[in-house]
Design a protein around this motif. Sequence first.
Motif, short mmCIF file in Angstrom:
data_model
loop_
_atom_site.label_atom_id
_atom_site.label_comp_id
_atom_site.label_asym_id
_atom_site.label_seq_id
_atom_site.Cartn_x
_atom_site.Cartn_y
_atom_site.Cartn_z
N UNK A 1 0.81 -1.22 0.00
CA UNK A 1 0.00 0.00 0.00
C UNK A 1 0.84 1.27 0.00
N UNK A 2 2.16 1.13 0.04
CA UNK A 2 3.04 2.29 -0.06
C UNK A 2 3.05 3.16 1.19
N UNK A 3 3.73 4.28 1.07
CA UNK A 3 3.83 5.23 2.18
C UNK A 3 2.45 5.76 2.57
N UNK A 4 1.59 5.95 1.58
CA UNK A 4 0.24 6.45 1.87
C UNK A 4 -0.52 5.49 2.76
N UNK A 5 -0.53 4.21 2.40
CA UNK A 5 -1.24 3.20 3.18
C UNK A 5 -0.66 3.03 4.57
N UNK A 6 0.68 3.01 4.66
CA UNK A 6 1.31 2.85 5.97
C UNK A 6 1.02 4.05 6.87
N UNK B 1 0.90 -5.28 22.68
CA UNK B 1 0.92 -6.64 22.13
C UNK B 1 0.95 -6.59 20.60
N UNK B 2 0.09 -5.77 20.01
CA UNK B 2 0.02 -5.68 18.55
C UNK B 2 1.28 -5.05 17.97
N UNK B 3 1.74 -3.98 18.59
CA UNK B 3 2.91 -3.27 18.09
C UNK B 3 4.11 -4.21 17.99
N UNK B 4 4.30 -5.06 18.98
CA UNK B 4 5.43 -5.98 19.00
C UNK B 4 5.20 -7.16 18.06
N UNK B 5 4.00 -7.73 18.09
CA UNK B 5 3.71 -8.90 17.24
C UNK B 5 3.81 -8.54 15.77
N UNK B 6 3.43 -7.31 15.41
CA UNK B 6 3.51 -6.87 14.02
C UNK B 6 4.95 -6.90 13.49
N UNK C 1 -1.68 5.91 6.92
CA UNK C 1 -3.05 5.77 7.44
C UNK C 1 -3.08 4.71 8.53
N UNK C 2 -2.37 3.60 8.31
CA UNK C 2 -2.36 2.52 9.28
C UNK C 2 -1.72 2.96 10.61
N UNK C 3 -0.61 3.68 10.53
CA UNK C 3 0.05 4.14 11.75
C UNK C 3 -0.81 5.16 12.50
N UNK C 4 -1.51 6.01 11.76
CA UNK C 4 -2.44 6.94 12.42
C UNK C 4 -3.55 6.17 13.12
N UNK C 5 -4.02 5.10 12.47
CA UNK C 5 -5.05 4.25 13.07
C UNK C 5 -4.55 3.66 14.39
N UNK C 6 -3.28 3.22 14.40
CA UNK C 6 -2.72 2.60 15.60
C UNK C 6 -2.46 3.61 16.72
N UNK C 7 -1.84 4.73 16.36
CA UNK C 7 -1.33 5.65 17.39
C UNK C 7 -2.32 6.73 17.81
N UNK C 8 -3.27 7.07 16.97
CA UNK C 8 -4.16 8.19 17.30
C UNK C 8 -4.94 7.99 18.59
#
Length: 418
Positions: free
Chosen positions: A350-355, A381-386, A357-364
């Motif tokens: 998904x490129x830099x754009x997709x990543x 748990x998710x941050x490490x398992x990923x 959005x995903x990081x905003x989803x995780x950290x927001x």
Amino acid sequence: MLTTDNIYRYSLLGVAFLLPSPFYGGVLFFLSIAGVCWITQKNHRQLPGSLYKNQVLLPALLYLYIVAGFFFSENFRVALSTLSTMLPFILFPVFIGTSPLINRKLLRKINISFLISITATLLFAVVYNIINIAATGISSVMLFDGYYHKLHSFGLTNIYYNWHPTYGAAFANLGIAILFHLYFTPKNSHTRSQKILMLCTALFLSTSIFLLDSLVGIGAYFILLLFLFIKQRKHRGYFNTTFKKILALSVLLIGIAILYINPFENAKIDSLKNKPILITDVQSERNLFTIRLAKWSVYYDIFTSEPFFGTTLGDIADIRKENYTKRGFDYLALHNYNAHNQYMEILAALGVVGLSVFLMLLFSPLGWSGVNALYFPFFIICLITFCTESVLHRQQGILFFMFFYSLYTHFNLRKNSS
């Protein structure tokens, strides 16, 4: 009286119970029932007003981005399949994240349902294998490219179809966090027998994490315990900032020492120590780290070819297999393994754009005032398992992540909500 409200609640309990079990395919059945109830309750009328909330908006944006990639994919069949695989990104935030029925009482029942299920699933595997070893006299089973002890790693989970030890370790870690939350929540009073049962369950889940032999799961376990310990003592006013830093550093050094000394004679740790760091997939030269380096190096090459928008989820499998072959990674090409790293997986597909959005989803959610307390251990748990698993590209993984993400980020469950 069985109303749509009660059916909705029971459906979510069903999702929580099936999710960590070998019957996780039934999660979508219960989710569909919850969806019908959600529509019957006319919650869709409030959906436009809920889209501004990040916990609904960001997963929806990520899914729409995946849908857009579908129209640019060359492999139509796989691209179409990914649309259904990634549907939890939109279904859980809508059917759960916007429901007014989600409250602390229901969340407590959901957590307990999940806790009972993962404990029962692991307990059955342990007991079954102990009986099997006693009855047959055979303690190992041939799987993949080697022998596994029946109480260890894939040998333990082999009685279940397609049930991965790393995912089991993640579920067990969340179960421990749930136990901690239930035990120390001031409003919950427990009898002595209940406290003993909770302690025994925590010890069993802890033991199971080591039996499952997932290094990332064990690492997440120690970091999670450190977080929960500091959190509890902080509420009691025992720790200042300096002491917390010293404690964190001490745990880190102890962890490094355990990895170096390897007192439990873990074969994975031995292979990490005894084999040189090479980017290879050759069986005689590789270990769990070097083979991942091979995957990640190929994924990095794929990313640099399409850095902004990615290759799309529909084409990533064909492209990585072609690149594995070009790089001479015949074993990886034969099995066409994914990145075993969620961040690299998204970055390449998904490129830099997709990543982004995903990081905003995780950290927001971490920036929200009064985010639900259980989001923090879930996040850890998710941050490490990923880091070592492409969790969202496996059905059980994406169901687990989006179910609890939608619950723990729900507006009704924030600390300062009425």
